[in-house]
Design a protein around this motif. Sequence first.
Motif, short mmCIF file in Angstrom:
data_model
loop_
_atom_site.label_atom_id
_atom_site.label_comp_id
_atom_site.label_asym_id
_atom_site.label_seq_id
_atom_site.Cartn_x
_atom_site.Cartn_y
_atom_site.Cartn_z
N ARG A 207 0.73 -1.07 0.13
CA ARG A 207 0.00 0.11 0.13
C ARG A 207 0.72 1.32 -0.05
O ARG A 207 1.59 1.38 0.85
CB ARG A 207 -0.77 0.15 1.17
CG ARG A 207 -1.85 1.16 1.53
CD ARG A 207 -2.76 0.95 2.62
NE ARG A 207 -3.65 1.81 3.03
CZ ARG A 207 -5.09 1.86 2.99
NH1 ARG A 207 -5.49 0.78 2.34
NH2 ARG A 207 -5.66 2.94 3.48
N ASN B 71 -1.66 6.52 1.80
CA ASN B 71 -3.15 6.13 1.98
C ASN B 71 -3.17 5.97 3.26
O ASN B 71 -2.89 4.94 3.88
CB ASN B 71 -3.13 5.00 0.91
CG ASN B 71 -4.74 4.67 0.80
OD1 ASN B 71 -5.65 5.03 1.48
ND2 ASN B 71 -5.07 3.74 -0.12
N THR C 233 -5.73 14.93 10.03
CA THR C 233 -6.85 14.39 10.31
C THR C 233 -6.77 12.78 10.66
O THR C 233 -5.94 12.12 9.97
CB THR C 233 -8.09 14.52 9.40
OG1 THR C 233 -7.75 14.05 8.15
CG2 THR C 233 -8.18 16.16 9.48
N ARG D 84 -16.98 8.12 1.28
CA ARG D 84 -17.03 6.87 0.76
C ARG D 84 -18.53 6.25 1.11
O ARG D 84 -18.77 6.16 2.36
CB ARG D 84 -16.11 5.99 1.20
CG ARG D 84 -16.06 4.44 0.78
CD ARG D 84 -14.86 3.75 1.23
NE ARG D 84 -14.83 3.36 2.53
CZ ARG D 84 -13.74 2.70 3.08
NH1 ARG D 84 -12.70 2.32 2.08
NH2 ARG D 84 -13.72 2.34 4.43
#
Length: 344
Positions: free
Chosen positions: A56, A60, A115, A193
Motif C-alpha cells: 500500500r 494512503n 486528520t 465513501r
Amino acid sequence: MKTLYLPASDPNTCDAAAKILREGGLVAIPTETVYGLGANGLDPEAVAKIFVAKGRPNDNPLILHVADPIQMEDFAYDIPAAAYLLAEKFWPGPLTMILPAKPIVPKSTTGGLKTVGIRCPDNDTTREIIRLAGVPVAAPSANLSKKPSTVTAQHVLHDHDGKIDAVVDGGHCRVGVESTIVDLTERPPRLLRPGGITPEQIFEVLGELTVDKSVTQELDPDEIAKAPGMKYIHYTPQADVVIISGDREQAADYINHFFEPGDRVMCFEEELELYRNCAPLAYGREADPESLSAGLFDALRELDDPAIKRIFARCPEGGGIAYAVQNRLKKAAGFHIIRVGGAK
Ligand code: AMP
Ligand code: MG
C-alpha cells in the motif's frame, strides 16, 4: 513466518490476538464490513508492516479502530456535536468519522494528514481484542493493495498466508463492503465513501451532507483528491470490468451479442436464465440489495483469474446500500459504463 489461524469460537483467541498486537505484530480481524489487517495504531513500526504486507502507498491513510465510542476523544480533538450524534446512532457500526488528529496518532497511521479516521466496529470478538490489546488498532481492508476486499478468513489467507502473524476467523462479513466514511472537519459534513450506513441515514441525523465528487466520478489525473486514498485504483480483478446498465432484457441482448470466449458475466440471481451461454456468476438478488453488498467481493475475487479477460457486470440502481455497491463496482470498472436501452 507461520500465520496462526485463530477461530473466533476458541476462548483463547482474543488473548492471543491482543498479545500479538501489543508486541507489534499483524493480525487480520473480522468486522461487520470486511476483514481488516490490524496493527497497534500508535506504533509506527507496527503500522509500517501493514503497508509492506499490502503493498500500500504510504500516503494512503489507515482507519483507527476503537473498542468503545468514547475513545474517539483519546485520538481526536475539536470533536463537533455532529460526531457525537452519529456515534450515538451508528456505533458500533459501519461508519468511519474523519476528525482532527491528536498528536498521539503517528503520521504513519494518518498518511501524513492532520486528520484521523476513527471507527468502532460492530464485531464483539474484534472489540474484545482491541480492549485487551489496550491500544487502538489501525486496520485497512486486509486485501493486497488494488485487489477486491477480503470478506472471509480464507480470502485473507489467500493474500497473506505466511506473511502476517495471525488471522482471526469470525466467518463471512455481514455487510461485505467497507465502512461509510464521513469527513466531519468541514460543514456541511462530506461523504467520502458510501458503505453500510447510507447517506439517507446520515442526512436524517444531521440534516445536512455533501457528497464528494470522487464517490460518483473518476478524478482527473491532475486533480487533488480530498483523501489521498481516493486517487488509487481499487477493487480490480485482472480482467477489464465493464458495467452494462439499463433495462434487464436490453442489457442481456447487448451482452449476449458481444460475449466472447474469455468473458464472464456478473449478474443478479434474477437474471441467471438470460445468460445461459455466458458463464454467469450471480452475486446476489437485485430485489435484496444487502445480498449484493454481501456477495460483491466474493464474486470479484472468484473472477480474479488470469484466464478471464473481460467481465460484464450488472449494477443495482437507487440509494441505500445499493449506492455503496454502485460505488465499488464503478471503481472496479474504472468508471467504464455502457448504458443500453431506456431507463428501467
Ligand atoms: P481501507 O480501509 O483500505 O478502505 O482504507 C482506508 C480508507 O479510509 C483510505 O483509503 C481513505 O480513503 C480513508 N481515510 C482514512 N483516514 C482518512 C483521513 N484522515 N482522511 C480522509 N480519508 C481517510
Ligand atoms: Mg481497502
